[in-house]
Design a protein around this motif. Sequence first.
Motif, PDB file in Angstrom:
ATOM      1  N   ALA A  90      -5.432  13.147 -20.946  1.00  8.42           N
ATOM      2  CA  ALA A  90      -6.482  13.014 -21.792  1.00  8.42           C
ATOM      3  C   ALA A  90      -7.095  14.204 -21.431  1.00  8.42           C
ATOM      4  CB  ALA A  90      -7.992  12.209 -21.528  1.00  8.42           C
ATOM      5  N   LEU A  91      -7.235  15.396 -20.308  1.00  7.77           N
ATOM      6  CA  LEU A  91      -8.102  16.606 -19.747  1.00  7.77           C
ATOM      7  C   LEU A  91      -6.898  17.535 -20.473  1.00  7.77           C
ATOM      8  CD1 LEU A  91      -9.292  15.518 -16.667  1.00  7.77           C
ATOM      9  CD2 LEU A  91     -10.330  15.223 -19.137  1.00  7.77           C
ATOM     10  N   ALA A  92      -7.907  18.480 -20.758  1.00  9.94           N
ATOM     11  CA  ALA A  92      -6.895  19.522 -20.852  1.00  9.94           C
ATOM     12  C   ALA A  92      -6.580  20.458 -19.470  1.00  9.94           C
ATOM     13  CB  ALA A  92      -7.885  21.219 -21.651  1.00  9.94           C
ATOM     14  N   GLY A  93      -6.651  20.365 -18.360  1.00 10.41           N
ATOM     15  CA  GLY A  93      -6.556  20.878 -17.384  1.00 10.41           C
ATOM     16  C   GLY A  93      -7.347  20.010 -16.644  1.00 10.41           C
ATOM     17  N   PRO A  94      -6.936  21.090 -14.738  1.00 14.11           N
ATOM     18  CA  PRO A  94      -7.463  19.698 -13.856  1.00 14.11           C
ATOM     19  C   PRO A  94      -9.176  20.271 -13.984  1.00 14.11           C
ATOM     20  CG  PRO A  94      -6.401  21.651 -12.657  1.00 14.11           C
ATOM     21  CD  PRO A  94      -5.883  21.526 -14.559  1.00 14.11           C
ATOM     22  N   PRO A  95      -9.442  19.754 -13.270  1.00 15.04           N
ATOM     23  CA  PRO A  95     -11.119  19.713 -13.284  1.00 15.04           C
ATOM     24  C   PRO A  95     -12.193  20.963 -12.963  1.00 15.04           C
ATOM     25  CG  PRO A  95     -11.204  17.392 -12.763  1.00 15.04           C
ATOM     26  CD  PRO A  95      -9.942  17.727 -12.793  1.00 15.04           C
ATOM     27  N   ASP A  96     -12.391  22.069 -12.859  1.00 13.68           N
ATOM     28  CA  ASP A  96     -12.792  22.728 -12.603  1.00 13.68           C
ATOM     29  C   ASP A  96     -14.302  22.423 -11.690  1.00 13.68           C
ATOM     30  OD1 ASP A  96     -13.469  25.866 -11.961  1.00 13.68           O
ATOM     31  OD2 ASP A  96     -15.965  25.752 -13.269  1.00 13.68           O
ATOM     32  N   MET A  97     -13.895  22.984 -10.212  1.00 14.09           N
ATOM     33  CA  MET A  97     -15.148  22.625  -9.281  1.00 14.09           C
ATOM     34  C   MET A  97     -15.685  23.860  -8.749  1.00 14.09           C
ATOM     35  SD  MET A  97     -12.911  19.227  -8.048  1.00 14.09           S
ATOM     36  CE  MET A  97     -12.187  19.725  -6.117  1.00 14.09           C
ATOM     37  N   ALA A  98     -16.512  23.300  -8.676  1.00 10.28           N
ATOM     38  CA  ALA A  98     -17.765  24.548  -7.874  1.00 10.28           C
ATOM     39  C   ALA A  98     -19.002  23.779  -6.777  1.00 10.28           C
ATOM     40  CB  ALA A  98     -18.547  24.647  -8.987  1.00 10.28           C
ATOM     41  N   PHE A  99     -18.568  24.507  -5.820  1.00  9.32           N
ATOM     42  CA  PHE A  99     -19.571  24.470  -4.740  1.00  9.32           C
ATOM     43  C   PHE A  99     -20.687  24.535  -4.634  1.00  9.32           C
ATOM     44  CE2 PHE A  99     -15.471  21.863  -3.639  1.00  9.32           C
ATOM     45  CZ  PHE A  99     -15.383  20.315  -3.588  1.00  9.32           C
ATOM     46  N   LEU A 100     -21.965  24.140  -5.039  1.00  9.20           N
ATOM     47  CA  LEU A 100     -23.055  24.988  -3.697  1.00  9.20           C
ATOM     48  C   LEU A 100     -23.906  25.585  -3.019  1.00  9.20           C
ATOM     49  CD1 LEU A 100     -24.153  23.362  -7.767  1.00  9.20           C
ATOM     50  CD2 LEU A 100     -23.029  25.906  -6.954  1.00  9.20           C
ATOM     51  N   ASP A 101     -24.383  26.002  -2.482  1.00  8.14           N
ATOM     52  CA  ASP A 101     -25.301  26.318  -1.827  1.00  8.14           C
ATOM     53  C   ASP A 101     -26.279  26.556  -1.896  1.00  8.14           C
ATOM     54  OD1 ASP A 101     -23.357  26.533   0.781  1.00  8.14           O
ATOM     55  OD2 ASP A 101     -22.730  28.760   0.033  1.00  8.14           O
ATOM     56  N   ALA A 102     -27.284  25.727  -1.647  1.00  8.11           N
ATOM     57  CA  ALA A 102     -28.347  25.415  -2.008  1.00  8.11           C
ATOM     58  C   ALA A 102     -29.491  26.624  -1.289  1.00  8.11           C
ATOM     59  CB  ALA A 102     -29.383  24.065  -1.314  1.00  8.11           C
ATOM     60  N   LEU A 103     -29.932  26.858  -1.791  1.00 11.06           N
ATOM     61  CA  LEU A 103     -31.105  28.034  -1.971  1.00 11.06           C
ATOM     62  C   LEU A 103     -32.806  27.432  -1.993  1.00 11.06           C
ATOM     63  CD1 LEU A 103     -29.021  31.074  -2.716  1.00 11.06           C
ATOM     64  CD2 LEU A 103     -29.937  30.653  -0.811  1.00 11.06           C
ATOM     65  N   PRO A 104     -33.342  26.197  -1.527  1.00 13.77           N
ATOM     66  CA  PRO A 104     -34.453  25.666  -2.377  1.00 13.77           C
ATOM     67  C   PRO A 104     -35.541  26.736  -1.532  1.00 13.77           C
ATOM     68  CG  PRO A 104     -33.227  24.562   0.174  1.00 13.77           C
ATOM     69  CD  PRO A 104     -32.301  25.666  -0.209  1.00 13.77           C
ATOM     70  N   ALA A 105     -36.051  26.469  -2.666  1.00 18.00           N
ATOM     71  CA  ALA A 105     -37.247  27.358  -2.466  1.00 18.00           C
ATOM     72  C   ALA A 105     -38.400  26.351  -3.408  1.00 18.00           C
ATOM     73  CB  ALA A 105     -37.347  28.933  -3.646  1.00 18.00           C
ATOM     74  N   GLY A 106     -39.606  26.878  -2.998  1.00 19.07           N
ATOM     75  CA  GLY A 106     -41.187  26.086  -3.624  1.00 19.07           C
ATOM     76  C   GLY A 106     -41.200  24.607  -3.252  1.00 19.07           C
ATOM     77  N   ASP A 107     -41.615  23.980  -4.037  1.00 17.74           N
ATOM     78  CA  ASP A 107     -41.597  22.772  -4.225  1.00 17.74           C
ATOM     79  C   ASP A 107     -40.652  21.874  -3.860  1.00 17.74           C
ATOM     80  OD1 ASP A 107     -41.592  19.993  -4.933  1.00 17.74           O
ATOM     81  OD2 ASP A 107     -43.763  20.224  -5.699  1.00 17.74           O
ATOM     82  N   ARG A 108     -40.194  21.449  -2.926  1.00 19.67           N
ATOM     83  CA  ARG A 108     -38.877  20.129  -2.310  1.00 19.67           C
ATOM     84  C   ARG A 108     -38.245  19.784  -3.142  1.00 19.67           C
ATOM     85  NH1 ARG A 108     -35.248  20.551   1.869  1.00 19.67           N
ATOM     86  NH2 ARG A 108     -34.612  18.702   2.288  1.00 19.67           N
ATOM     87  N   ASP A 109     -39.098  18.659  -3.898  1.00 22.12           N
ATOM     88  CA  ASP A 109     -38.999  17.105  -4.673  1.00 22.12           C
ATOM     89  C   ASP A 109     -37.935  18.687  -6.594  1.00 22.12           C
ATOM     90  OD1 ASP A 109     -38.964  15.968  -3.675  1.00 22.12           O
ATOM     91  OD2 ASP A 109     -40.838  15.394  -4.174  1.00 22.12           O
ATOM     92  N   ALA A 110     -38.480  19.613  -6.425  1.00 22.14           N
ATOM     93  CA  ALA A 110     -38.480  20.522  -7.951  1.00 22.14           C
ATOM     94  C   ALA A 110     -37.586  21.508  -7.112  1.00 22.14           C
ATOM     95  CB  ALA A 110     -39.585  20.565  -8.655  1.00 22.14           C
ATOM     96  N   GLY A 111     -37.751  21.684  -6.289  1.00 19.97           N
ATOM     97  CA  GLY A 111     -36.735  23.462  -5.688  1.00 19.97           C
ATOM     98  C   GLY A 111     -34.886  23.208  -5.575  1.00 19.97           C
ATOM     99  N   ALA A 112     -34.960  21.870  -5.632  1.00 25.28           N
ATOM    100  CA  ALA A 112     -33.207  21.293  -5.107  1.00 25.28           C
ATOM    101  C   ALA A 112     -33.204  20.462  -5.773  1.00 25.28           C
ATOM    102  CB  ALA A 112     -33.519  20.957  -3.813  1.00 25.28           C
ATOM    103  N   VAL A 113     -31.343  19.746  -5.763  1.00 18.40           N
ATOM    104  CA  VAL A 113     -30.605  18.219  -5.881  1.00 18.40           C
ATOM    105  C   VAL A 113     -30.541  17.689  -5.367  1.00 18.40           C
ATOM    106  CG1 VAL A 113     -28.271  18.340  -7.484  1.00 18.40           C
ATOM    107  CG2 VAL A 113     -29.121  20.190  -7.482  1.00 18.40           C
TER     108      VAL A 113
END
Length: 107
Positions: free
Chosen positions: A84-107
Amino acid sequence: MSEPVILVATMVAKPGQEELVEKTLTAALPAVHAEPGCLVYELHRKAGTTGEFVMIEKWASQEALGAHMKGAALREIGIALAQALAGPPDMAFLDALPAGDRDAGAV
């Protein structure tokens, strides 16, 4: 203590397979949410599209993500969406760069 792992996985449905992809991914959410170390597992659709799906994930550790990648829920998704998919999932790993309010500034 290991750092959380943040992953953004993008999947593109083949034309005519959009509903199957959405239903399959949505149905898997409760099982994945129950996996050890799952902190965030959110399904989104890219705005303005019908067949581009984006999963935003946050895992407590690389080990938790590894267990998820080998787990039953992801295996079932893979089987259901193999054609059902056009190709394999594109996976991007992220490095957090939290700033400001901890709750609002990070996933």
